[in-house]
Design a protein around this motif. Sequence first.
Motif, PDB file in Angstrom:
ATOM      1  N   GLN A  16       0.738  -1.236  -0.402  1.00  0.00           N
ATOM      2  CA  GLN A  16      -0.325  -0.072   0.051  1.00  0.00           C
ATOM      3  C   GLN A  16       0.790   1.011  -0.138  1.00  0.00           C
ATOM      4  N   PRO A  17       1.791   1.616   0.907  1.00  0.00           N
ATOM      5  CA  PRO A  17       2.560   2.629   0.616  1.00  0.00           C
ATOM      6  C   PRO A  17       3.205   2.750  -0.665  1.00  0.00           C
ATOM      7  N   ARG A  18       3.756   1.836  -1.190  1.00  0.00           N
ATOM      8  CA  ARG A  18       4.325   1.853  -2.750  1.00  0.00           C
ATOM      9  C   ARG A  18       2.980   2.143  -3.553  1.00  0.00           C
ATOM     10  N   VAL A  19       1.986   1.917  -3.714  1.00  0.00           N
ATOM     11  CA  VAL A  19       1.176   1.821  -4.359  1.00  0.00           C
ATOM     12  C   VAL A  19       0.510   3.042  -4.383  1.00  0.00           C
ATOM     13  N   LEU A  20      -0.342   3.751  -2.946  1.00  0.00           N
ATOM     14  CA  LEU A  20      -0.380   5.009  -3.070  1.00  0.00           C
ATOM     15  C   LEU A  20       0.747   5.856  -3.775  1.00  0.00           C
ATOM     16  N   ARG A  21       1.641   5.645  -3.355  1.00  0.00           N
ATOM     17  CA  ARG A  21       2.471   6.467  -3.715  1.00  0.00           C
ATOM     18  C   ARG A  21       2.821   6.735  -6.060  1.00  0.00           C
ATOM     19  N   ASP A  22       2.263   5.528  -6.253  1.00  0.00           N
ATOM     20  CA  ASP A  22       1.524   6.027  -7.547  1.00  0.00           C
ATOM     21  C   ASP A  22       0.751   6.689  -7.761  1.00  0.00           C
ATOM     22  N   CYS A  23      -0.476   6.014  -7.214  1.00  0.00           N
ATOM     23  CA  CYS A  23      -1.723   6.348  -7.511  1.00  0.00           C
ATOM     24  C   CYS A  23      -1.487   7.823  -6.794  1.00  0.00           C
ATOM     25  N   MET A  24      -0.702   8.818  -6.383  1.00  0.00           N
ATOM     26  CA  MET A  24      -0.938  10.291  -6.044  1.00  0.00           C
ATOM     27  C   MET A  24       0.642  10.877  -6.786  1.00  0.00           C
ATOM     28  N   ARG A  25       1.451   9.847  -7.435  1.00  0.00           N
ATOM     29  CA  ARG A  25       2.502  10.570  -8.838  1.00  0.00           C
ATOM     30  C   ARG A  25       2.057  10.990  -9.940  1.00  0.00           C
ATOM     31  N   GLY A  26       2.312  12.255  -9.983  1.00  0.00           N
ATOM     32  CA  GLY A  26       1.882  12.844 -10.937  1.00  0.00           C
ATOM     33  C   GLY A  26       0.423  14.145 -10.996  1.00  0.00           C
ATOM     34  N   ARG A  27       0.054  13.934  -9.591  1.00  0.00           N
ATOM     35  CA  ARG A  27      -1.138  14.158  -8.903  1.00  0.00           C
ATOM     36  C   ARG A  27      -1.203  14.949  -8.029  1.00  0.00           C
ATOM     37  N   ASP A 143     -18.106   8.532 -19.201  1.00  0.00           N
ATOM     38  CA  ASP A 143     -17.561   9.586 -19.888  1.00  0.00           C
ATOM     39  C   ASP A 143     -16.416  10.573 -19.617  1.00  0.00           C
ATOM     40  N   THR A 144     -15.823  10.249 -18.128  1.00  0.00           N
ATOM     41  CA  THR A 144     -14.482  10.673 -17.527  1.00  0.00           C
ATOM     42  C   THR A 144     -13.565   9.953 -16.038  1.00  0.00           C
ATOM     43  N   GLY A 145     -12.900   9.892 -16.565  1.00  0.00           N
ATOM     44  CA  GLY A 145     -12.635   9.418 -14.704  1.00  0.00           C
ATOM     45  C   GLY A 145     -10.692   9.722 -13.918  1.00  0.00           C
ATOM     46  N   THR A 146     -11.143   8.772 -13.272  1.00  0.00           N
ATOM     47  CA  THR A 146      -9.286   8.822 -12.768  1.00  0.00           C
ATOM     48  C   THR A 146      -9.401   7.298 -12.374  1.00  0.00           C
ATOM     49  N   TYR A 147      -7.916   6.665 -12.970  1.00  0.00           N
ATOM     50  CA  TYR A 147      -7.953   4.988 -12.568  1.00  0.00           C
ATOM     51  C   TYR A 147      -6.923   5.401 -10.672  1.00  0.00           C
ATOM     52  N   ILE A 148      -7.042   4.265 -10.535  1.00  0.00           N
ATOM     53  CA  ILE A 148      -6.287   4.024  -9.056  1.00  0.00           C
ATOM     54  C   ILE A 148      -5.231   4.384  -8.846  1.00  0.00           C
ATOM     55  N   HIS A 149      -4.884   2.872 -10.065  1.00  0.00           N
ATOM     56  CA  HIS A 149      -2.982   3.041 -10.564  1.00  0.00           C
ATOM     57  C   HIS A 149      -3.034   2.112  -9.197  1.00  0.00           C
ATOM     58  N   VAL A 150      -3.469   1.469  -8.821  1.00  0.00           N
ATOM     59  CA  VAL A 150      -2.238   0.327  -7.415  1.00  0.00           C
ATOM     60  C   VAL A 150      -1.993  -0.465  -8.208  1.00  0.00           C
ATOM     61  N   GLY A 151      -2.013  -1.156  -9.455  1.00  0.00           N
ATOM     62  CA  GLY A 151      -1.688  -1.986  -9.714  1.00  0.00           C
ATOM     63  C   GLY A 151      -2.396  -3.648  -9.629  1.00  0.00           C
ATOM     64  N   PRO A 152      -2.539  -4.607 -10.417  1.00  0.00           N
ATOM     65  CA  PRO A 152      -3.495  -5.601 -10.379  1.00  0.00           C
ATOM     66  C   PRO A 152      -3.928  -6.397  -8.983  1.00  0.00           C
TER      67      PRO A 152
END
Length: 366
Positions: A16-27, A143-152
Amino acid sequence: EKGGYPHFMIKEIFDQPRVLRDCMRGRVNKEVKEILLSAVIDHKDKLLNAKRFILTACGTSWHAALIGKQMLESIAKIPVEVEYASEFRYRDPVITDQDVVFAISQSGETADTLAAIELAKSRGAYIYGICNAIGSSISRASDTGTYIHVGPEIGVASTKAFTGQVAVLAMLTLCLAKEKGTITDERYKYLVDQLASVPDMIEKILKTSGGIEKIAPTFTYARNFIYLGRGFNYPVALEGALKLKEISYIHAEGYPAAEMKHGPIALVDEEMPVVFIAPHNSLYEKVLSNIQEVKARKGRILSIVSDGDKDVTAFSDYIIEVPHVDPIFEPLLTVVPLQLISYYIAVAKGREVDQPRNLAKSVTVE
Ligand code: F6R
């Protein structure tokens, strides 16, 4: 693969720490303290002019929606309804082109959630998908959206997808509040900073997993559990109970703590484990008195508390500490010990943690 862990579920909890960083990266920009979500930039008018948001989902994703409602209403001042997709789609709801309907789904393939947005779309609503699986049916139908990007996510019990969904809802809330002017600059920057610190805080909680693993076997006898929380931690109580049910097959109920005296307290005796989510926030004293009521009936109390807590700790049989964070982000921390406790109880009971009986990872039939 499992990266050296015995099960996908525990790997995903520790991810979770790593994937939440991915989720927030660039955002989330920690330096300038700003959050940018492309969906909000590109569809600003639609989102800001909406009369109402409807969040629809199933299971764990529905729990994330309940947290999203509290964030969006308290910070961005947008009226929000939360709907089980399976109920929403069949009850002829009032939907107009002034509504934005959010579908929250890890797999993006849940049949009821997909049907709910198709119904909403046919009545003119704007559809916003919050999915994990890239290119999934729900993300394509939105119509639009946001991926959570936490990996499979492989473990059937959802863990990192839940925190990813809550993180996306938090980013969305802060973006919209900033655009709408419902938040001061100072508070906005403070909350951006707090959100950016959540992965480090989760890392700290994960370091205490050894203690959680030790207490888990003392609960394997239980046939029932009660989970209680208030405010932002009420949905966390529901999620903690669901995690325990699905992988350990122990019956568990989550309730808003104050509802206990309207019925469930009748269940409490010296055999009943009661999990309280009681970090330091404006409801702390209220939860403390709920804890005293359970203690007086000899329930076995496990409390999730803030670092350095004294009062709740004094009434609890076991405690797990989490770092201090602004209350709106508490669910991102308080859910983690509950994921761990269900995992270790299920392991102690010899359950098939990653493949619990009767469950499928994505529910593509209604
Ligand atoms: C619980 C769990 C399920 C899912 C639900 C929705 O751990 O995994 O309750 O949350 O089936 O699935 P998605 O999010 O894929 O729509």
